[in-house]
Design a protein around this motif. Structure first.
Motif, PDB file in Angstrom:
ATOM      1  N   PHE A 293       0.849  -1.195   0.000  1.00  0.00           N
ATOM      2  CA  PHE A 293       0.000   0.000   0.000  1.00  0.00           C
ATOM      3  C   PHE A 293       0.880   1.240   0.000  1.00  0.00           C
ATOM      4  O   PHE A 293       1.959   1.254   0.598  1.00  0.00           O
ATOM      5  CB  PHE A 293      -0.905   0.028   1.234  1.00  0.00           C
ATOM      6  N   TYR A 294       0.425   2.285  -0.632  1.00  0.00           N
ATOM      7  CA  TYR A 294       1.117   3.572  -0.556  1.00  0.00           C
ATOM      8  C   TYR A 294       0.093   4.699  -0.553  1.00  0.00           C
ATOM      9  O   TYR A 294      -0.938   4.640  -1.216  1.00  0.00           O
ATOM     10  CB  TYR A 294       2.120   3.755  -1.706  1.00  0.00           C
ATOM     11  N   ILE A 295       0.401   5.709   0.239  1.00  0.00           N
ATOM     12  CA  ILE A 295      -0.451   6.907   0.347  1.00  0.00           C
ATOM     13  C   ILE A 295       0.492   8.098   0.391  1.00  0.00           C
ATOM     14  O   ILE A 295       1.362   8.181   1.261  1.00  0.00           O
ATOM     15  CB  ILE A 295      -1.320   6.868   1.617  1.00  0.00           C
ATOM     16  N   ARG A 296       0.348   9.008  -0.555  1.00  0.00           N
ATOM     17  CA  ARG A 296       1.262  10.124  -0.658  1.00  0.00           C
ATOM     18  C   ARG A 296       0.527  11.417  -1.008  1.00  0.00           C
ATOM     19  O   ARG A 296      -0.489  11.393  -1.707  1.00  0.00           O
ATOM     20  CB  ARG A 296       2.316   9.851  -1.743  1.00  0.00           C
ATOM     21  N   TYR A 297       1.095  12.503  -0.513  1.00  0.00           N
ATOM     22  CA  TYR A 297       0.656  13.835  -0.940  1.00  0.00           C
ATOM     23  C   TYR A 297       1.567  14.280  -2.070  1.00  0.00           C
ATOM     24  O   TYR A 297       2.793  14.262  -1.942  1.00  0.00           O
ATOM     25  CB  TYR A 297       0.742  14.819   0.228  1.00  0.00           C
ATOM     26  N   LEU A 298       0.982  14.656  -3.205  1.00  0.00           N
ATOM     27  CA  LEU A 298       1.747  15.044  -4.378  1.00  0.00           C
ATOM     28  C   LEU A 298       1.765  16.558  -4.520  1.00  0.00           C
ATOM     29  O   LEU A 298       0.898  17.258  -4.007  1.00  0.00           O
ATOM     30  CB  LEU A 298       1.146  14.414  -5.649  1.00  0.00           C
ATOM     31  N   GLU A 299       2.741  17.025  -5.235  1.00  0.00           N
ATOM     32  CA  GLU A 299       2.823  18.449  -5.522  1.00  0.00           C
ATOM     33  C   GLU A 299       1.583  18.886  -6.296  1.00  0.00           C
ATOM     34  O   GLU A 299       1.109  18.180  -7.191  1.00  0.00           O
ATOM     35  CB  GLU A 299       4.089  18.755  -6.324  1.00  0.00           C
ATOM     36  N   GLY A 300       1.098  20.070  -5.976  1.00  0.00           N
ATOM     37  CA  GLY A 300      -0.095  20.560  -6.655  1.00  0.00           C
ATOM     38  C   GLY A 300      -1.376  20.275  -5.896  1.00  0.00           C
ATOM     39  O   GLY A 300      -2.466  20.478  -6.429  1.00  0.00           O
ATOM     40  N   GLY A 301      -1.253  19.765  -4.659  1.00  0.00           N
ATOM     41  CA  GLY A 301      -2.441  19.552  -3.849  1.00  0.00           C
ATOM     42  C   GLY A 301      -3.202  18.287  -4.159  1.00  0.00           C
ATOM     43  O   GLY A 301      -4.413  18.215  -3.922  1.00  0.00           O
ATOM     44  N   LEU A 302      -2.534  17.255  -4.687  1.00  0.00           N
ATOM     45  CA  LEU A 302      -3.187  15.987  -5.010  1.00  0.00           C
ATOM     46  C   LEU A 302      -2.750  14.898  -4.028  1.00  0.00           C
ATOM     47  O   LEU A 302      -1.643  14.945  -3.471  1.00  0.00           O
ATOM     48  CB  LEU A 302      -2.847  15.556  -6.439  1.00  0.00           C
ATOM     49  N   TYR A 303      -3.625  13.921  -3.844  1.00  0.00           N
ATOM     50  CA  TYR A 303      -3.358  12.796  -2.955  1.00  0.00           C
ATOM     51  C   TYR A 303      -3.444  11.509  -3.769  1.00  0.00           C
ATOM     52  O   TYR A 303      -4.430  11.269  -4.468  1.00  0.00           O
ATOM     53  CB  TYR A 303      -4.376  12.756  -1.817  1.00  0.00           C
ATOM     54  N   ALA A 304      -2.386  10.687  -3.677  1.00  0.00           N
ATOM     55  CA  ALA A 304      -2.349   9.399  -4.370  1.00  0.00           C
ATOM     56  C   ALA A 304      -2.498   8.284  -3.353  1.00  0.00           C
ATOM     57  O   ALA A 304      -1.760   8.228  -2.361  1.00  0.00           O
ATOM     58  CB  ALA A 304      -1.046   9.236  -5.141  1.00  0.00           C
ATOM     59  N   VAL A 305      -3.461   7.412  -3.576  1.00  0.00           N
ATOM     60  CA  VAL A 305      -3.742   6.287  -2.683  1.00  0.00           C
ATOM     61  C   VAL A 305      -3.760   5.036  -3.545  1.00  0.00           C
ATOM     62  O   VAL A 305      -4.563   4.936  -4.487  1.00  0.00           O
ATOM     63  CB  VAL A 305      -5.104   6.466  -1.985  1.00  0.00           C
ATOM     64  N   GLY A 306      -2.861   4.096  -3.284  1.00  0.00           N
ATOM     65  CA  GLY A 306      -2.781   2.967  -4.201  1.00  0.00           C
ATOM     66  C   GLY A 306      -2.263   1.691  -3.592  1.00  0.00           C
ATOM     67  O   GLY A 306      -1.892   1.611  -2.417  1.00  0.00           O
ATOM     68  N   VAL A 307      -2.213   0.660  -4.454  1.00  0.00           N
ATOM     69  CA  VAL A 307      -1.737  -0.657  -4.068  1.00  0.00           C
ATOM     70  C   VAL A 307      -0.947  -1.237  -5.238  1.00  0.00           C
ATOM     71  O   VAL A 307      -1.275  -1.007  -6.400  1.00  0.00           O
ATOM     72  CB  VAL A 307      -2.921  -1.583  -3.687  1.00  0.00           C
ATOM     73  N   ILE A 308       0.130  -1.954  -4.915  1.00  0.00           N
ATOM     74  CA  ILE A 308       0.980  -2.599  -5.914  1.00  0.00           C
ATOM     75  C   ILE A 308       0.877  -4.101  -5.721  1.00  0.00           C
ATOM     76  O   ILE A 308       1.018  -4.613  -4.610  1.00  0.00           O
ATOM     77  CB  ILE A 308       2.442  -2.135  -5.771  1.00  0.00           C
ATOM     78  N   VAL A 309       0.628  -4.818  -6.825  1.00  0.00           N
ATOM     79  CA  VAL A 309       0.378  -6.262  -6.785  1.00  0.00           C
ATOM     80  C   VAL A 309       1.266  -6.943  -7.828  1.00  0.00           C
ATOM     81  O   VAL A 309       1.387  -6.444  -8.956  1.00  0.00           O
ATOM     82  CB  VAL A 309      -1.104  -6.572  -7.070  1.00  0.00           C
ATOM     83  N   PRO A 310       1.920  -8.062  -7.513  1.00  0.00           N
ATOM     84  CA  PRO A 310       2.792  -8.725  -8.481  1.00  0.00           C
ATOM     85  C   PRO A 310       2.006  -9.392  -9.613  1.00  0.00           C
ATOM     86  O   PRO A 310       0.965 -10.005  -9.380  1.00  0.00           O
ATOM     87  CB  PRO A 310       3.534  -9.759  -7.639  1.00  0.00           C
ATOM     88  N   ALA A 311       2.545  -9.262 -10.825  1.00  0.00           N
ATOM     89  CA  ALA A 311       1.981  -9.983 -11.974  1.00  0.00           C
ATOM     90  C   ALA A 311       2.785 -11.237 -12.289  1.00  0.00           C
ATOM     91  O   ALA A 311       2.349 -12.083 -13.062  1.00  0.00           O
ATOM     92  CB  ALA A 311       1.943  -9.070 -13.199  1.00  0.00           C
ATOM     93  N   GLY A 312       3.994 -11.333 -11.692  1.00  0.00           N
ATOM     94  CA  GLY A 312       4.828 -12.500 -11.892  1.00  0.00           C
ATOM     95  C   GLY A 312       5.929 -12.233 -12.900  1.00  0.00           C
ATOM     96  O   GLY A 312       6.063 -11.142 -13.458  1.00  0.00           O
ATOM     97  N   THR A 313       6.751 -13.241 -13.144  1.00  0.00           N
ATOM     98  CA  THR A 313       7.829 -13.149 -14.122  1.00  0.00           C
ATOM     99  C   THR A 313       7.310 -13.618 -15.482  1.00  0.00           C
ATOM    100  O   THR A 313       6.747 -14.710 -15.606  1.00  0.00           O
ATOM    101  CB  THR A 313       9.025 -14.012 -13.690  1.00  0.00           C
ATOM    102  N   VAL A 314       7.529 -12.768 -16.501  1.00  0.00           N
ATOM    103  CA  VAL A 314       7.016 -13.044 -17.846  1.00  0.00           C
ATOM    104  C   VAL A 314       8.188 -13.480 -18.719  1.00  0.00           C
ATOM    105  O   VAL A 314       9.094 -12.679 -19.018  1.00  0.00           O
ATOM    106  CB  VAL A 314       6.329 -11.797 -18.446  1.00  0.00           C
ATOM    107  N   ALA A 315       8.188 -14.729 -19.118  1.00  0.00           N
ATOM    108  CA  ALA A 315       9.253 -15.246 -19.969  1.00  0.00           C
ATOM    109  C   ALA A 315       9.128 -14.680 -21.383  1.00  0.00           C
ATOM    110  O   ALA A 315       8.083 -14.147 -21.772  1.00  0.00           O
ATOM    111  CB  ALA A 315       9.200 -16.772 -20.001  1.00  0.00           C
ATOM    112  N   SER A 316      10.179 -14.797 -22.162  1.00  0.00           N
ATOM    113  CA  SER A 316      10.161 -14.330 -23.542  1.00  0.00           C
ATOM    114  C   SER A 316       9.076 -15.061 -24.323  1.00  0.00           C
ATOM    115  O   SER A 316       8.980 -16.303 -24.284  1.00  0.00           O
ATOM    116  CB  SER A 316      11.523 -14.576 -24.191  1.00  0.00           C
ATOM    117  N   GLY A 317       8.211 -14.293 -24.988  1.00  0.00           N
ATOM    118  CA  GLY A 317       7.127 -14.878 -25.774  1.00  0.00           C
ATOM    119  C   GLY A 317       5.883 -15.189 -24.963  1.00  0.00           C
ATOM    120  O   GLY A 317       4.889 -15.655 -25.525  1.00  0.00           O
ATOM    121  N   ALA A 318       5.911 -14.924 -23.674  1.00  0.00           N
ATOM    122  CA  ALA A 318       4.763 -15.257 -22.815  1.00  0.00           C
ATOM    123  C   ALA A 318       3.961 -14.000 -22.467  1.00  0.00           C
ATOM    124  O   ALA A 318       4.372 -12.869 -22.723  1.00  0.00           O
ATOM    125  CB  ALA A 318       5.243 -15.941 -21.542  1.00  0.00           C
TER     126      ALA A 318
END
Length: 576
Positions: A293-318
């Motif tokens: 999870f991440y929550i940040r105040y950005l320049e310009g008066g904006l707030y970013a609230v998000g989540v990062i999730v793994p997609a896995g390792t993608v082999a060549s051609g996959a």
């Protein structure tokens, strides 16, 4: 009533006002946990970009790779319009950003003829949903190198610029394609009868080296209050995080801006959200999958609230993919708990939640039976009155016996004249002889204060009662009389009629109670109903309706008890 009794009632009125002020303050303060000293001193604490992925058992370290800034370039993308049975939406092919979302079944706060708009990107207001991919090449030596995968700045190509949910279909799929060696697709799936939208990112690796990919999903918003919200009724604008371990945490915007927040950075369950009055947006990753999870105040008066999730390792051609559902809609309590654990906690009733939640359950059940929220409130009032009947019945008997003693109290007043100390002593001896508690009539007020405040927040925070009509000119039980003035005389009169009727019932109750021997106290008791009723011009109409019905029932109960005791006294004057 003696002087102590009168003072106690005035104390209750004053205390009730303080309860409301404290409750509003508590809702603003309860989520502000102190941030760790290390986080306050860390140079990157106020960085513009969200943080790197945290190392966990399932997620590899990414020391340099971060989601890009929340802002997207303007002017290069086309607008894709979508319509379902519940929403009208607009996507931009610039980053695949969901930049407008109209809720067709919820009227706008300022103009009821228009639908409520949750997401929108305008010159003076930003509230959007963004998502993209983070990638890195993985070499045999384990060294990581940043890979250019489609993020929310990338240009996508749409198959069409207009989509509509077809009759008989339950899902509408909108596919956006991105070109490049590490290209892919961004897919939105809208559902019939739901505010839940599946957002999927696919990444296709046509290069020679494997790529480790992550999807990031964020909400971007400024701190501007929703249009049409009244300053008279306090509401809450904040971010929220939930995990099974840490439970529900609210993070007010001012604390985010100051860096005074603490929340779980990684987990294998939970969600992030942005909250406002009646509505929310939330990313809801599937439980059991590692996330940051991440929550940040950005320049310009904006707030970013998000989540990062793994997609896995993608082999060549996959090809690999990652999907996270987005809920963007009303805080409908019967649906939120089914979507994700703890999501129903976004409907915040404050520190009296333990009382407010059962009140809403009963109220909703009665609405399902009657089909009218106003009638449901009336029935709920009757039910509460029945539950408190033994307590209030004993209290009203005490008040009625005080009324029967009025002639004796008057004789004591004449006997002791201006000697208030001896008058008070004589009155207390009389109460002791007659076995009367002069404070007994105040007990129901004490008991009902928590119920009253809990119901206040139920009516204020429940979207189900937003624009819920009662009839007779009252078309919104969540609106207060003071903010419901309009050119329509009938509507304005209807809203003002409830507090005025409430004042009338309080005056009648005063007449049914024994008049204080002290002339000053008597005048205060006559003025107090009118003064107290001023508060109700600022309360939701549904709450005034509750108190009005409660007063009417109390008047009937008090009148009946007074009549019974007065008849008994007339038959046996020796005891009078």
């Amino acid at each position: 009533m003696g002087m102590d009794s009168q003072r106690l009632i005035l104390f209750f009125v004053f205390s009730f006002s303080l309860f409301l002020l404290y409750d509003a303050w508590q809702r603003d303060q309860q989520a502000a946990a102190p941030v760790a000293k290390k986080a306050r001193e860390e140079p990157g604490a106020q960085q513009v970009s969200p943080p790197p992925v945290v190392t966990t058992d399932k997620m590899a370290p990414m020391q340099a790779t971060k989601p890009p800034e929340g802002r997207a370039a303007e002017g290069r993308g086309e607008i894709v319009k979508i319509e379902t049975d519940l929403v009208r939406a607009e996507l931009s092919t610039q980053g695949g950003e969901l930049r407008r979302l109209e809720l067709k079944h919820h009227p706008d706060a300022a103009d009821k003829s228009k639908p409520f708009v949750l997401f929108q990107r305008q010159a003076d207001h930003t509230y959007v949903a963004q998502s993209g991919l983070i990638g890195e090449y993985v070499s045999e030596s384990g060294q990581a190198e940043k890979a250019e995968v489609p993020n929310h700045h990338a240009l996508y190509k749409a198959g069409a610029l207009q989509y509509e949910l077809a009759a008989g279909s339950d899902i509408l799929e909108v596919r956006l394609e991105a070109a490049g060696t590490l290209g892919g697709a961004k897919i939105y799936r809208f559902r019939r009868g739901s505010y839940l939208i599946d957002v999927e990112h696919q990444v296709t690796n046509s290069g020679p080296r494997p790529v480790r990919a992550y999807g990031y999903f964020q909400l971007l918003r400024d701190g501007k209050p929703p249009v049409g919200e009244s300053a008279m009724l306090p509401t809450f604008l904040a971010a929220a995080v939930y995990t099974e371990k840490e439970k529900f945490q609210k993070l007010p915007f001012p604390d985010i801006e100051k860096g005074k927040i603490s929340y779980p950075k990684s987990s294998t369950d939970g969600w992030v959200a942005l909250l406002q009055h009646y509505f929310l947006s939330a990313w809801l990753p599937k439980n059991g999958v590692a996330r940051e999870f991440y929550i940040r105040y950005l320049e310009g008066g904006l707030y970013a609230v998000g989540v990062i999730v793994p997609a896995g390792t993608v082999a060549s051609g996959a090809t690999a993919s990652v999907t996270v559902p987005l809920y963007a809609g009303a805080q409908e309590q019967d649906k939120l708990a089914k979507l994700a654990p703890g999501l129903d906690l976004t409907v915040d009733y404050g520190w009296l939640t333990v009382i407010a939640v059962p009140l809403f359950w009963v109220l909703a059940w009665m609405y399902g039976w009657t089909g009218n929220w106003g009638v449901a409130i009336i029935l709920l009032t009757v039910l509460i009155k029945l539950l408190f009947y033994p307590l209030s019945e004993a209290s009203y008997r005490s008040m009625a016996r005080m009324r029967v003693l009025a002639p004796k109290l008057q004789r004591l007043k004449e006997q002791y004249g201006e000697d208030r100390q001896r008058l008070q002593q004589a009155m207390m001896e009389l109460y002791k002889t007659e076995k009367i508690n002069p404070l007994g009539g105040c007990l129901p007020i004490v008991v009902q204060i928590p119920v009253f405040i809990a119901l206040y927040w139920v009516l204020l925070a429940s979207v189900e009662l937003r624009y819920a009509p009662l009839g007779l000119g009252i078309d919104d039980l969540s609106a207060a009389a003071i903010i419901s003035m309009s050119p329509l005389v009938l509507s304005s009169f209807a809203y003002f009629a409830l507090p005025l009727l409430m004042a009338a019932t309080m005056i009648i109750q005063t007449k049914l109670n024994p008049e204080p021997p002290d002339p000053v106290q008597a005048k205060v008791m006559k003025i107090m109903p009118i003064a107290f009723s001023v508060f109700f011009f600022f309360f939701p109409a549904g709450l005034v309706l509750y108190w009005l019905v409660n007063n009417i029932l109390s008047i009937l109960q008090q009148w009946h008890i007074n009549r019974v005791l007065e008849r008994a006294s007339a038959r046996n004057p020796a005891k009078s």
